[in-house]
Write a protein that holds these residues in place. Structure first.
Motif, PDB file in Angstrom:
ATOM      1  N   SER A  96      -1.397  -6.863   0.333  1.00  0.00           N
ATOM      2  CA  SER A  96      -1.391  -5.401   0.430  1.00  0.00           C
ATOM      3  C   SER A  96      -2.329  -4.817  -0.621  1.00  0.00           C
ATOM      4  O   SER A  96      -2.660  -5.467  -1.612  1.00  0.00           O
ATOM      5  N   ASP A 143      -3.356  -1.170  -2.911  1.00  0.00           N
ATOM      6  CA  ASP A 143      -3.136   0.195  -3.360  1.00  0.00           C
ATOM      7  C   ASP A 143      -4.490   0.739  -3.783  1.00  0.00           C
ATOM      8  O   ASP A 143      -4.950   0.507  -4.908  1.00  0.00           O
ATOM      9  N   SER A 144      -5.147   1.461  -2.860  1.00  0.00           N
ATOM     10  CA  SER A 144      -6.494   1.961  -3.138  1.00  0.00           C
ATOM     11  C   SER A 144      -6.472   3.163  -4.075  1.00  0.00           C
ATOM     12  O   SER A 144      -7.517   3.580  -4.568  1.00  0.00           O
ATOM     13  N   ASN A 145      -5.300   3.730  -4.322  1.00  0.00           N
ATOM     14  CA  ASN A 145      -5.197   4.883  -5.225  1.00  0.00           C
ATOM     15  C   ASN A 145      -5.290   4.478  -6.694  1.00  0.00           C
ATOM     16  O   ASN A 145      -5.818   5.223  -7.521  1.00  0.00           O
ATOM     17  N   ASN A 195      -4.695  -5.129  -5.816  1.00  0.00           N
ATOM     18  CA  ASN A 195      -4.390  -5.957  -4.641  1.00  0.00           C
ATOM     19  C   ASN A 195      -3.179  -6.825  -4.947  1.00  0.00           C
ATOM     20  O   ASN A 195      -3.142  -7.475  -6.003  1.00  0.00           O
ATOM     21  N   THR A 215      -0.288  -9.621  -8.270  1.00  0.00           N
ATOM     22  CA  THR A 215      -1.056  -8.386  -8.182  1.00  0.00           C
ATOM     23  C   THR A 215      -2.173  -8.418  -9.211  1.00  0.00           C
ATOM     24  O   THR A 215      -1.942  -8.712 -10.383  1.00  0.00           O
TER      25      THR A 215
END
Length: 402
Positions: free
Chosen positions: A67, A69-71, A75, A233
């Motif tokens: 998954s 989180d582009s904010n 990754n 992550t």
């Protein structure tokens, strides 16, 4: 190592912007929403064209595994278990494969150029059930990562530096499956399994008061790791490719200076990879070019407290204007057919003439860079001849903003 000595001081500047891995200036590259121009709520907008064809405009997760989180630029990826030749256990991630079918099945980037790596550039392993066994290269995460800036007004090159993770002479992030179809995977080691250390204490992140201890066992760009759920992550960096903003991982380099300031692992075996000359476009190349700007536009060019929307480069990053120097990468998945996660650094600097004439701008495209070089407005730092440095970085692509 001699080929690196010429550019070592320059690269201390070039990678200064990666010292703190937490703040990568997402806002500096994120495209504005169409609703700014049209009085239509964002939620009512149609699907993006990239959902129909990856080559078209629109956001796209290129690394489909796990998954994103582009904010905040992280990754979360599957955490795999591997074993060294002596049976010691380690943990690694997968980001790219030279086999198109496996890349699609696992949600990885298809990187056909990896098949061209020589036998020292990759580590030949075998599959035993679901585990990779027989990996020769090892990583020592115990060194303390050190970057001590020089005195102002020239804080870089750093006075002292030391990478926080160092591979042995055999270490490379790339593994070749000997009892498979000889496919090559990008499989950076992110942690070692150490007796008496339960990495599951970092499932929800690495607290500030535990960082000194944690980074003796895990990669410096890891922000959470959880063997229990088989996830890890990692933090990302922002950049550009062919005019489009991207997010990418940075995991290894073949130079301690770069690994120290980027927070990556030194991978000595990458020294054997062919670089320079026409190696990018030759039939058997395994690398692509990455362009790093030294003296791009800065907030200092504008009145106090005004943010420069064209901000870019190492001087800007050194001044603390933003974390990412906004490097320009060449071919990425969805835009070219010859992507590789292994990049040969090309450092560039705007000439004084370009600055005086108001030509200096934010660079976002390989051919834009080459055009300015051809016209004499960009050179290597210090006015030298433009070209590859021979310093390699392993930077798998994660996300394209549009």
């Amino acid at each position: 190592m001699a080929r690196k000595s010429v550019v070592a001081a320059v690269l201390a500047l070039l990678f200064a912007g990666a010292i703190a891995v937490a703040d990568i200036d997402i806002a500096g590259v994120t495209p504005s929403q169409p609703s700014i121009a049209d009085d239509v709520p964002f939620r009512l907008g149609g699907r993006q064209f990239s959902m129909v064809d990856k080559a078209l405009i629109g956001q796209i997760r290129l690394l489909q595994s796990g998954s994103l989180d582009s904010n905040i630029g992280t990754n979360t990826l599957p955490l795999y278990t591997g074993y060294h030749v002596n049976g010691d256990k380690h943990y690694y991630i997968l980001t790219d494969s030279s086999d198109k079918g496996q890349a699609e099945a696992l949600g990885l980037n298809y990187a056909p150029k990896l098949a061209n790596l020589n036998r020292r550039g990759d580590d030949r392993v075998r599959l035993h059930g679901n585990d990779v066994v027989g990996r020769k290269g090892r990583v020592d995460f115990t060194p303390e990562r050190i970057v001590v800036p020089n005195e102002e007004p020239t804080p870089f090159p750093p006075k002292r530096f030391q990478a926080g993770a160092v591979g042995d002479d055999f270490y490379t992030p790339f593994i070749r499956i000997g009892n498979g179809d000889d496919e090559v995977y990008n499989a950076p080691i992110v942690a070692n399994d150490v007796d008496g250390v339960d990495l599951n204490m970092f499932c929800d992140g690495i607290p500030e008061d535990k960082k000194e201890m944690a980074y003796k066992y895990v990669h410096d760009r890891v922000v959470a790791i959880c063997p229990r759920t088989q996830t890890v992550t990692v933090s990302l960096l922002t950049g550009f490719s062919y005019g489009r903003p991207i997010l990418y991982l940075t995991m290894e380099s073949n130079t301690e200076l770069v690994s120290a300031v980027e927070g990556t692992t030194v991978a000595p075996a990458l020294d054997s990879v062919a670089v320079g000359g026409d190696t990018f476009d030759s039939a058997f190349s395994s690398v692509e070019p990455l362009f790093t700007v030294f003296n791009g536009p800065s907030n200092a060019d504008l009145p106090k407290d005004v943010f420069n929307p064209n901000r870019q480069g190492q001087i800007s990053a050194i001044r603390g204007e933003a974390e990412s120097p906004l490097n320009v990468l060449a071919g990425i998945p969805s835009q070219t057919l010859d992507y590789s996660p292994l990049w040969d650094i090309h450092p560039v600097e705007w000439t004084q003439e370009a600055i005086d004439y108001g030509i200096r701008t934010r660079l976002t495209d390989e051919f834009q860079v080459l055009g300015f070089v051809a016209r004499g407005f960009l050179t290597a730092p210090g006015g030298g001849a433009f070209g590859p440095s021979g310093i390699l970085v392993n930077c798998p692509i994660s996300y394209r903003y549009y």
